[in-house]
Design an enzyme around this catalytic site. Structure first.
Site, PDB file in Angstrom:
ATOM      1  N   GLU A 260      -6.671  -2.051 -48.630  1.00 32.45           N
ATOM      2  CA  GLU A 260      -6.574  -3.363 -47.754  1.00 32.45           C
ATOM      3  C   GLU A 260      -5.081  -3.771 -47.675  1.00 32.45           C
ATOM      4  O   GLU A 260      -4.724  -4.228 -46.427  1.00 32.45           O
ATOM      5  CB  GLU A 260      -7.489  -4.330 -48.254  1.00 32.45           C
TER       6      GLU A 260
ATOM      7  N   CYS B 154     -13.552  -1.185 -28.743  1.00 29.83           N
ATOM      8  CA  CYS B 154     -13.132  -2.280 -28.100  1.00 29.83           C
ATOM      9  C   CYS B 154     -11.494  -2.625 -28.233  1.00 29.83           C
ATOM     10  O   CYS B 154     -11.101  -3.265 -28.572  1.00 29.83           O
ATOM     11  CB  CYS B 154     -13.935  -3.671 -28.727  1.00 29.83           C
TER      12      CYS B 154
ATOM     13  N   CYS C 186     -22.065  -8.991 -25.041  1.00 30.45           N
ATOM     14  CA  CYS C 186     -20.785  -9.206 -24.795  1.00 30.45           C
ATOM     15  C   CYS C 186     -20.610 -10.237 -23.341  1.00 30.45           C
ATOM     16  O   CYS C 186     -20.826  -9.793 -22.334  1.00 30.45           O
ATOM     17  CB  CYS C 186     -19.888  -8.044 -24.662  1.00 30.45           C
TER      18      CYS C 186
END
Length: 346
Positions: free
Chosen positions: A40, A193, A209
């Site tokens: 991360e 996306c 969406c």
């Protein structure tokens, strides 16, 4: 919107299409918060493609938090070369020491403990907890921000509506399997996306969406016009001795490229010049190279002029002498790698 149906679609897609990444785990496999934390931090402002080889080498070199805590910070900084944003490496090392000393090397997962660790903010804490323990923490990275903005047809620039995005993301966060869910949304944002020309025809959540329904996928999120970065100029020295060695120094432990190796330079940061360096960092008796180095930091663009110097009083110099043939194997920051390339190309 049926929020349960939304997360179900996301998870079904993920089970069939998830990316094979070295920090991801198989079903029912025990998860190591240390490795998830490393991934991360590396992924902050850095692409997955860039991170993968670094992550593999990092875990091989420092397989657990105690190994990392016992190493010298300079070794970590040199390893981090090329990833940028070197404060991340410093915070990793500092956190490893804290966890080793205060938690006996076991990475904490309680929110009030993890959030206090250096370099761990709301996002990173939530991601580690969700992925490791499936805690119902809402995780929103840049990819997920874009997905949420399009799902809910949020017409303002993302920078202006981060709280609104987080509230909407919370509505969609599932009770179960949140670790897979957030990684799935990250993959959907990265692979489908996309910022420009998203692949709506294969999107598993297109029926939810609102932006797709309004045929506005290239208008949401709203773009902010980029501001030209200010330009700074500086000087860098290629100081070579008769043994075909070049002088390298470590920068101060604060400021830009803190603690990193560099060819002596000045004028472009708050990095102070000591009295010894003033005697050598002079363009007198130095050859100015025609090629310049350009490099972009987050808040300015840098142009460095290179001077080659072969005449000097060695007793005035402090630093380390490195054979030119060995330089490419050192952990130099990208800026200094560019300097090296320009010099050897001359």
């Amino acid at each position: 919107m049926d929020y349960t149906d939304f997360s179900k679609n996301v998870l079904i897609w993920y089970s069939l299409n998830k990316r094979d990444l070295p920090w991801r785990y198989k079903k029912n496999e025990k998860k190591d918060p240390y490795k998830i934390w490393i991934s991360e931090v590396m992924l902050q402002q850095t692409t997955v493609q860039t991170v993968v080889p670094y992550y593999k080498k990092f875990i091989k070199k420092w397989p657990n938090i105690k190994k990392l805590a016992s190493t010298n910070i300079n070794e970590v900084l040199d390893f981090w070369s090329g990833l940028g944003y070197y404060r991340r490496a410093r915070n990793l090392h500092l956190t490893s020491k804290i966890v080793s000393e205060q938690f006996d090397g076991v990475f904490p997962l309680k929110r009030d403990e993890i959030i206090k660790l250096p370099g761990i903010g709301e996002y990173t804490a939530s991601a580690i907890r969700a992925i490791t323990k499936n805690e119902k923490d809402t995780v929103v990275d840049a990819n997920i921000e874009r997905v949420i903005a399009r799902i809910f047809y949020l017409k303002k620039p993302i920078k202006e509506i981060k709280k609104e995005i987080k509230k909407n993301a919370e509505k969609l966060t599932p009770e179960l399997n949140n670790g897979d869910y957030i990684q799935a949304l990250m993959d959907i944002g990265s692979l489908i996306c996309t910022p420009k020309d998203p692949l709506c025809n294969i999107c598993p959540i297109k029926k939810f969406c609102n932006t797709k329904k309004k045929n506005a996928v290239n208008k949401i999120p709203k773009k902010i016009k980029k501001i030209n970065k200010p330009i700074r100029e500086g000087i860098v020295f290629w100081i070579k001795n008769t043994n075909n060695q070049v002088l390298l120094k470590r920068r101060e432990d604060n400021g830009l490229l803190a603690g990193m190796l560099e060819f002596p330079s000045y004028n472009w940061s708050k990095h102070r010049i000591n009295e010894n360096d003033k005697k050598i960092l002079s363009i007198k008796n130095a050859k100015k190279l025609k090629k310049k180095v350009t490099h972009e930091f987050s808040h300015f663009k840098l142009i460095l002029t290179i001077y080659e110097k072969n005449k000097f009083n060695k007793s005035n110099l402090d630093g380390m002498w490195v054979n030119i043939s060995e330089i490419k194997n050192l952990g130099l920051p990208t800026l200094m790698k560019k300097v090296y390339q320009k010099v050897i190309e001359k």
